[in-house]
Design a protein around this motif. Structure first.
Motif, PDB file in Angstrom:
ATOM      1  N   TYR A 152     -14.445  -7.034   3.809  1.00 39.78           N
ATOM      2  CA  TYR A 152     -14.591  -8.022   4.868  1.00 39.78           C
ATOM      3  C   TYR A 152     -15.323  -9.257   4.350  1.00 39.78           C
ATOM      4  O   TYR A 152     -16.211  -9.139   3.503  1.00 39.78           O
ATOM      5  N   LEU A 208     -10.319 -13.533   6.571  1.00 45.05           N
ATOM      6  CA  LEU A 208     -11.129 -12.563   7.305  1.00 45.05           C
ATOM      7  C   LEU A 208     -11.502 -11.363   6.445  1.00 45.05           C
ATOM      8  O   LEU A 208     -12.612 -10.841   6.531  1.00 45.05           O
ATOM      9  N   LEU A 248      -6.342 -17.354  11.068  1.00 45.58           N
ATOM     10  CA  LEU A 248      -6.990 -16.470  10.106  1.00 45.58           C
ATOM     11  C   LEU A 248      -5.968 -15.860   9.152  1.00 45.58           C
ATOM     12  O   LEU A 248      -4.792 -15.713   9.490  1.00 45.58           O
ATOM     13  N   LEU A 257     -17.293 -14.381   8.141  1.00 45.75           N
ATOM     14  CA  LEU A 257     -16.489 -14.386   9.368  1.00 45.75           C
ATOM     15  C   LEU A 257     -16.665 -13.136  10.222  1.00 45.75           C
ATOM     16  O   LEU A 257     -16.184 -13.099  11.348  1.00 45.75           O
ATOM     17  N   ASN A 307     -11.787 -13.434  -0.477  1.00 44.51           N
ATOM     18  CA  ASN A 307     -12.559 -13.977   0.638  1.00 44.51           C
ATOM     19  C   ASN A 307     -13.183 -15.334   0.320  1.00 44.51           C
ATOM     20  O   ASN A 307     -13.279 -16.198   1.187  1.00 44.51           O
TER      21      ASN A 307
END
Length: 167
Positions: free
Chosen positions: A162, A121, A104, A166, A113
């Motif tokens: 985030y 992640l 990751l 994931l 992302n």
């Protein structure tokens, strides 16, 4: 912009999820603003696990995707199961290494992302327009005072985004 606030959280997340107790960090150049984000990342990791190890490599520029990939692959070979970068365009090489080695990674400076949604992640994000808008409003309202301005998470200028794919 206090990006370190978000990279500290990335470090905490890393140490809480790592199986090896080691992460790799790739910087574009060893300048204070890059070093401080890596130090914050390491500080967050050590807050969770005092023996956590962050290994760092600098590629010496902001564009060499191949050099960043090779640096990241070397860090994974040394046991890193998470990768962090603050290397601008060269960071793409870190994501390529993460995909190749199935570890990751974290984005930096903007939401990355979607660049490698299978391995990124989260991203430490600076909302530069929001920061400038705050100052522009002060100028317009004649309340601006010349000073060093530090903006971070409490100001909504820095955030940890985030990856919903994931998390």
């Amino acid at each position: 912009f206090m990006l370190e606030e978000a990279t500290y959280l990335e470090g905490m997340l890393t140490a809480s999820m790592s199986k090896t107790g080691k992460a790799g960090a790739v910087g574009g150049m060893a300048i204070p603003s890059v070093k401080s984000t890596i130090m914050a990342y390491e500080g967050g990791a050590k807050a969770v696990n005092p023996s956590f190890q962050v290994m760092t490599s600098y590629v010496g520029n902001w564009e060499d995707v191949g050099a960043a990939k090779e640096a990241a692959l070397a860090l994974v070979q040394q046991g890193a199961d998470f990768l962090f970068h603050n290397a601008d365009a060269a960071g793409l090489g870190v994501f390529q290494a993460a995909q190749q080695q199935q570890v990751l990674a974290f984005g930096a400076n903007k939401n990355q992302n979607d660049i490698a949604p299978d391995v990124v992640l989260a991203s430490a994000v600076i909302d530069i327009p929001r920061g400038f808008l705050t100052v522009a409003r002060q100028v317009k309202d004649h309340t601006f005072v010349a000073r060093v301005e530090k903006m971070g998470m409490k100001d909504g200028v820095v955030s940890l985004q985030y990856n919903p794919k994931l998390v």
